[in-house]
Design a protein around this motif. Structure first.
Motif, short mmCIF file in Angstrom:
data_model
loop_
_atom_site.label_atom_id
_atom_site.label_comp_id
_atom_site.label_asym_id
_atom_site.label_seq_id
_atom_site.Cartn_x
_atom_site.Cartn_y
_atom_site.Cartn_z
N ALA A 53 0.85 -1.20 0.00
CA ALA A 53 0.00 0.00 0.00
C ALA A 53 0.88 1.24 0.00
O ALA A 53 1.81 1.36 0.80
CB ALA A 53 -0.91 -0.01 1.22
N PHE A 54 0.62 2.14 -0.93
CA PHE A 54 1.28 3.46 -0.92
C PHE A 54 0.32 4.48 -1.49
O PHE A 54 -0.55 4.15 -2.30
CB PHE A 54 2.61 3.43 -1.69
CG PHE A 54 2.49 3.14 -3.17
CD1 PHE A 54 2.34 4.17 -4.08
CD2 PHE A 54 2.54 1.84 -3.64
CE1 PHE A 54 2.23 3.90 -5.44
CE2 PHE A 54 2.43 1.55 -5.01
CZ PHE A 54 2.28 2.59 -5.91
N ILE A 109 -0.56 4.07 8.71
CA ILE A 109 -1.84 3.38 8.58
C ILE A 109 -1.61 1.96 8.09
O ILE A 109 -2.13 1.00 8.62
CB ILE A 109 -2.77 4.14 7.60
CG1 ILE A 109 -3.16 5.50 8.19
CG2 ILE A 109 -4.00 3.31 7.27
CD1 ILE A 109 -3.93 6.39 7.23
N LYS A 110 -0.80 1.85 7.04
CA LYS A 110 -0.47 0.52 6.50
C LYS A 110 0.73 0.68 5.57
O LYS A 110 0.77 1.64 4.79
CB LYS A 110 -1.67 -0.02 5.72
CG LYS A 110 -1.46 -1.44 5.20
CD LYS A 110 -2.74 -1.96 4.56
CE LYS A 110 -2.56 -3.39 4.12
NZ LYS A 110 -3.81 -3.96 3.60
N VAL A 113 1.76 3.99 3.87
CA VAL A 113 0.71 5.02 3.95
C VAL A 113 0.65 5.59 5.36
O VAL A 113 0.58 4.84 6.33
CB VAL A 113 -0.67 4.41 3.59
CG1 VAL A 113 -1.77 5.44 3.76
CG2 VAL A 113 -0.65 3.85 2.18
N VAL A 114 0.70 6.92 5.47
CA VAL A 114 0.62 7.55 6.79
C VAL A 114 -0.58 8.49 6.85
O VAL A 114 -1.15 8.87 5.83
CB VAL A 114 1.91 8.35 7.13
CG1 VAL A 114 3.13 7.44 7.14
CG2 VAL A 114 2.11 9.51 6.16
N ARG A 116 -1.79 12.09 7.61
CA ARG A 116 -1.32 13.47 7.74
C ARG A 116 -2.44 14.41 8.17
O ARG A 116 -2.40 15.61 7.89
CB ARG A 116 -0.72 13.95 6.40
CG ARG A 116 0.65 13.33 6.10
CD ARG A 116 1.06 13.57 4.67
NE ARG A 116 0.20 12.79 3.77
CZ ARG A 116 0.48 12.53 2.50
NH1 ARG A 116 1.58 13.00 1.95
NH2 ARG A 116 -0.35 11.81 1.77
N ASP B 90 -6.56 11.54 1.22
CA ASP B 90 -6.29 11.66 2.66
C ASP B 90 -6.63 13.04 3.19
O ASP B 90 -6.72 13.24 4.39
CB ASP B 90 -4.84 11.29 2.99
CG ASP B 90 -3.83 12.35 2.58
OD1 ASP B 90 -4.04 12.98 1.52
OD2 ASP B 90 -2.84 12.54 3.29
N ARG B 94 -6.34 17.54 -1.73
CA ARG B 94 -5.71 16.79 -2.82
C ARG B 94 -6.57 16.67 -4.07
O ARG B 94 -6.13 16.11 -5.07
CB ARG B 94 -5.37 15.37 -2.36
CG ARG B 94 -4.74 15.26 -1.00
CD ARG B 94 -3.23 15.25 -1.05
NE ARG B 94 -2.68 15.03 0.27
CZ ARG B 94 -1.75 15.81 0.83
NH1 ARG B 94 -1.28 16.87 0.19
NH2 ARG B 94 -1.30 15.54 2.03
N ARG B 212 -10.55 9.99 3.19
CA ARG B 212 -10.38 8.54 3.00
C ARG B 212 -11.70 7.80 3.16
O ARG B 212 -11.78 6.76 3.83
CB ARG B 212 -9.32 7.98 3.95
CG ARG B 212 -7.89 8.44 3.65
CD ARG B 212 -6.87 7.51 4.30
NE ARG B 212 -5.55 8.08 4.40
CZ ARG B 212 -4.60 7.95 3.46
NH1 ARG B 212 -4.83 7.29 2.35
NH2 ARG B 212 -3.40 8.49 3.64
N VAL B 234 -9.86 3.26 5.43
CA VAL B 234 -8.83 2.82 6.37
C VAL B 234 -9.28 1.57 7.13
O VAL B 234 -8.56 0.58 7.21
CB VAL B 234 -8.46 3.95 7.36
CG1 VAL B 234 -7.49 3.44 8.42
CG2 VAL B 234 -7.86 5.12 6.60
N THR B 577 -9.81 -3.62 6.04
CA THR B 577 -8.52 -2.95 6.15
C THR B 577 -8.35 -2.05 4.94
O THR B 577 -9.14 -2.10 4.01
CB THR B 577 -7.39 -4.01 6.21
OG1 THR B 577 -6.14 -3.36 6.01
CG2 THR B 577 -7.54 -5.05 5.13
N LEU B 578 -7.31 -1.21 4.97
CA LEU B 578 -6.96 -0.46 3.77
C LEU B 578 -6.64 -1.46 2.68
O LEU B 578 -5.76 -2.30 2.84
CB LEU B 578 -5.73 0.43 4.05
CG LEU B 578 -5.23 1.29 2.91
CD1 LEU B 578 -6.14 2.46 2.67
CD2 LEU B 578 -3.82 1.80 3.18
N GLN B 580 -6.20 -1.26 -1.41
CA GLN B 580 -6.26 -0.44 -2.61
C GLN B 580 -6.73 -1.24 -3.83
O GLN B 580 -7.33 -0.68 -4.74
CB GLN B 580 -4.90 0.24 -2.84
CG GLN B 580 -4.61 1.27 -1.74
CD GLN B 580 -3.20 1.83 -1.75
OE1 GLN B 580 -2.24 1.13 -2.07
NE2 GLN B 580 -3.06 3.10 -1.38
#
Lengths: 247, 666
Positions: A53-54, A109-110, A113-114, A116, B90, B94, B212, B234, B577-578, B580
């Motif tokens: 994850a990013f 977070i994972k 990924v943080v 902010r 997030d 953005r 998110r 998340v 969970t996260l 993607q």
């Protein structure tokens, strides 16, 4: 080119993380750094391993969503965002470590990924000019001297990516905050709330767990938008003035 | 192309072209009658008021935090309504409005060069190739001046002259200077202005922010939009949010092409889920392809990057005359062997022809085998944008002053120095003019569901002019929606709704089931591989040039691909969970449905207009040919059910003020 990646994997906010090694092969120098990670993720998916994850969104260096610590440098070896870093900045055989931003105020977070959200809360504390929709005077009623307009613009170029915090040994958010203080403080429209703004933002910054500034300058060197260090001087000057005036 | 049949293989008999049905026309768009410059004032006056004390009892959900959504959330929060704002990123800062470079139009006439509200209105209707509504466009031009005032008051650092006043430039071939800008970062600065206004309301407690979070379903109760089902990206939790009205400001759908200048996460899910619940989708085939983007470098490409079309002011576009020269170093190709094709075909406008024309001609020369740069598939997809003459005429310093940031960006991405070697450019999908159908109040065909910004179809017709997207987003968000939605809210507060209501439970269950379905297929192919294949189909058959044969083939291919997706997609990880891959799966599933509707819309519109070019409808010298007698209408599509066919509702476009003409740039 062939590379060895050492990537931080962490299943969730409370999970224990670790560096995991992934070799990647046949990487083209025209790929962006994130496209190289896309390739790795496709391979992981094919093998039945969960992709890394990013964060990224615009991938053109303006939204501020991406941000990785690449071999110890925020956004990697060039002065740009992670999404605008290309593989031609690396050589065949390189070993690259990839970590998330590290700061108490940016919890993981994972994987990479943080969170902010602390930056948003600093803006909520005062990073705005109060002007309700419809209440604005005619735009030309307040001229702004060009040097001030240019300096405001320079500071307003901040994309809120957090590289300044990640690069700072103290994990300070002063460059981010100083950029906003300077942007709004240079403009006539920003004057009425100038004192309250700086005091409230600094208070929120400290409350979030960011560190203080000790004039090291790593923040400005890592900033993809090249926000100069003197915005922190501006912040300190505004803060002193505001406190002296009893704000 | 090998298909020769005139209907897709799985078409249903009795339908037009075997793929769609025709329903009742739309007769009322709710624009007030009367002189065009009085209509918006009339509407604002007639819209009911809501007592300030009652506003805090009324709630609005806004999906998306770009210019249209962020501005609306801030404004409704300031007015005192309870607002919930959602974005998948997030942070609300953005949103992809941030990437707009060029500027924002406004009829301020600060240059005293003959501009006016009427002229901006006229230019926008003409630029849209006479496929937009006069009433809406006039209102857009009218409120454009308020936008600049508002943004300056917020501290948006527009470019200024030495006297301290705002600077303007001419943009996109327009003859007046009405574009306000902040270097190449106008979108960023406007968005940060709206974001700061929004965060101010978050601090004030009028707006609750859910970043998110992704909207996955709209809740419709007794025919009215009453909330959304969203996934916390998340924790994976599926959440129910109820309100008195819902606003979708979720942007455009250019990522149906996989490669576009949109952000990676830009998607159609919010509007598509609303479409499936009854909101008509208008003119989905109207897409804008921007001529000056950096070409595709290889199979790994994840997105395309636009360079401001201001480069066409000084750069010259060419390809080799002979395909044999395409691999040569361009600096070694002599002048007489170069084809400056835009200057040749359009002697009066040259390199400054509108976006759609510049794009299509680039495709034509590459199709002829005269493209340059690396081969992707069987073709080289690139043309030269050459600054050699400009460098001789202006000096390197002057070029750097004017275009330095763009040329640096080019060098960073391609590794080539544009001061020494001509740049390579190619068109890329950039903006979608189509979107959910809305009336003059920006209300969709579901009462209580409003749609703003790029997500609606309303103001740009078949082609959007440069520097008009930012204008429309902020016009809708700051100045239009807050008035029209209050007329709706004044009928509330609506009946209290419990989460246990049958319609809410059902909406939520459908989202849960879909998430579980993605995870349980456990097939062989990644979500991205499906997305790329869909993108190739759309680009090939529903891109810069469309034909009946190609579109019918595309419909077949998309149906086959969609079928495979639901059997063979591989999504790893968990729901809680996260994840993607899971997020992308939902978006691509919706693109696979939208893509078919785009092809059907393109198939039914047997004319060329704006960004929609039908091979069958061109003049003798290959220019776009409109058919106003047959197609001067908005095509609003109603969802026809999972196995049914979409139903076309036509809204006739009536031109009372602007005369329809064929565009000519020769």
């Amino acid at each position: 080119m062939n590379l060895t990646l050492k990537i931080w994997r962490q299943a969730g906010p409370k999970a224990k993380g670790e560096m995991v090694t992934y070799p990647v092969t046949d990487i083209s120098e025209d790929m962006s750094f994130l496209e190289m990670l896309d390739v790795l993720n496709e391979q992981l998916n094919a093998r039945g391993e969960e992709p890394i994850a990013f964060d990224s969104d615009c991938r053109e260096g303006i939204c501020g969503m991406c941000g990785l610590m690449i071999s110890g440098k925020a956004h990697g070896p060039e002065v740009t965002t992670t999404c605008q870093l290309h593989m031609r900045s690396f050589s065949d055989g390189d070993e690259i470590t990839i970590e998330p931003w590290r700061a108490d105020a940016f919890p993981v977070i994972k994987d990479l990924v943080v969170d902010r959200g602390s930056f948003d809360r600093i803006i909520q504390a005062g990073g705005f000019i109060s002007a309700n929709t419809g209440s604005a005077p005619e735009a030309h009623s307040v001229p702004v001297p060009k040097p001030k307009a240019d300096r405001a613009f320079m500071a307003a170029a901040c994309i809120g990516c957090g590289a300044c915090v990640a690069a700072c040994p103290n994990a300070s958010g002063m460059l981010f905050m100083g950029a906003k203080i300077t942007h709004l403080g240079e403009l006539p429209q920003g004057q009425p709330e100038r004192d309250a703004r700086v005091v409230n933002m600094v208070s929120q910054h400290d409350h979030e767990g960011f560190g203080g500034c000790t004039n090291i300058g790593e923040c400005s060197s890592a900033c993809p938008k090249e926000i100069p260090l003197d915005v922190i001087n501006q912040l300190n000057k505004d803060l002193r003035g505001a406190l002296m005036r009893g704000e | 192309m090998t298909t020769t049949s005139t209907t897709p293989s799985s078409s249903v008999p009795g339908l037009v072209h075997g793929v769609y049905a025709e329903g009742e026309p739309i007769r009322d768009t709710k624009a007030p009658p009367g002189p065009i410059d009085r209509r918006w004032n009339t509407r604002k006056f007639e819209a009911s008021l809501v007592n300030p004390a009652n506003r805090r009892k009324l709630s609005v959900i806004i999906v998306g935090t770009g210019l249209a959504g962020g501005a609306a959330a801030a404004t409704l929060g300031e007015a005192g309504y309870q607002v919930k704002s959602f974005c998948y990123q997030d942070s609300p800062r953005r949103a992809h409005s941030i990437a707009a470079q060029g500027g924002i139009n406004a009829a301020k006439n600060y240059k005293e060069d003959g501009d006016s509200v009427y002229r901006l209105f006229y230019d926008t209707v003409k630029g849209g190739d006479y496929r937009s509504r006069e009433s809406n466009v006039y209102r857009l031009a009218e409120v454009s001046t308020n936008i600049i005032d508002q943004c300056v008051a917020q501290g948006v650092p527009f470019a200024r002259e030495y006297g301290g006043l705002l600077d303007n430039r001419s943009f996109g071939g327009v003859q007046v200077s009405r574009t306000f800008y902040a270097r190449g970062q106008t979108g960023q600065q406007l968005l940060i202005g709206a974001y700061q206004a929004l965060e101010r309301q978050v601090a004030a407690g009028t707006v609750e922010m859910f970043s998110r979070h992704e909207m996955l379903e709209v809740v419709v109760v007794d025919g009215k939009a009453r909330g959304i089902i969203a996934r916390d990206l998340v924790t994976g939790e599926i959440e129910t949010h109820l309100a008195d009205a819902v606003v979708l400001a979720s942007g455009g759908y250019g990522n149906v092409f996989y490669l576009s200048t949109n952000a990676m996460g830009s998607n159609v899910t919010a509007t598509w889920r609303a479409h499936r619940k009854g909101a008509h989708f208008a003119n989905p085939c109207y897409t804008q392809i921007h001529p000056t983007c950096i070409p595709v470098a290889g199979e790994h490409q994840s997105k395309l990057t636009l360079m401001s079309e201001s480069l066409r002011n000084d750069g010259r576009i060419w390809v080799p005359k002979n395909a044999a020269d395409c691999e040569k170093d361009p600096r070694e190709i002599p002048e007489e062997d170069r084809d400056y094709y835009l200057e040749r075909i359009y002697p009066s406008f040259g390199n400054l022809v509108p976006r759609d024309i510049a794009s299509r001609q680039a495709k034509n020369v590459c199709d002829e085998g005269r493209g340059v740069g690396p081969k992707v598939g069987d073709f080289r997809r690139g043309v030269y944008l050459d600054f050699t003459d400009a460098l001789k005429r202006m000096s390197a310093e002057a070029v750097a002053e004017k275009y330095g940031n763009l040329l640096d960006m080019y060098q960073r991405i391609t590794g080539e120095n544009p001061y020494e070697v001509p740049m390579r450019i190619y068109p890329a999908v950039h903006y979608t003019m189509g979107g959910l159908w809305v009336d003059y109040d920006l209300q969709s065909s579901i009462p209580g569901l409003f749609v703003t910004g790029e997500a609606n179809f309303s103001d740009h017709g078949a082609n959007r002019l440069g520097a008009s997207a930012l204008m429309q987003g902020l016009a809708d968000g700051y100045f239009v929606l807050p008035h029209t939605i209050r007329d709706y809210l004044a009928r509330g507060p609506f009946e209290k709704l419990e989460e246990s209501h049958e319609a809410v439970v059902e909406a939520r269950a459908s989202v849960d089931a879909r998430v579980q379905k993605f995870l349980s297929i456990k097939g062989d192919r990644s979500v991205d591989s499906f997305h790329k294949e869909l993108g190739n189909i759309m680009w090939e058959f529903c891109g810069m040039e469309r034909s009946e044969e190609g579109l019918l083939k595309a419909i077949d291919l998309i149906r086959g691909l969609r079928d495979e997706f639901w059997r063979n997609v591989k999504v790893l990880g968990a729901a809680d969970t996260l994840n993607q891959s899971l997020e992308k799966a939902g978006r691509v599933a919706d693109f696979l449905e939208l893509g078919e509707l785009m092809c059907i819309d393109a198939l039914h519109r047997r004319e060329s207009c704006g960004g929609h070019f039908r091979a069958e409808s061109q003049t003798e010298d290959g220019e776009a040919l409109r058919h106003d007698d047959e197609y001067a209408y908005v095509a609003a599509w109603e969802w026809g059910g999972q196995d049914g066919a979409p139903v076309l509702h036509k809204e006739d476009l009536v031109y009372e003020f602007v005369e329809m003409k064929q565009r000519s740039y020769k």
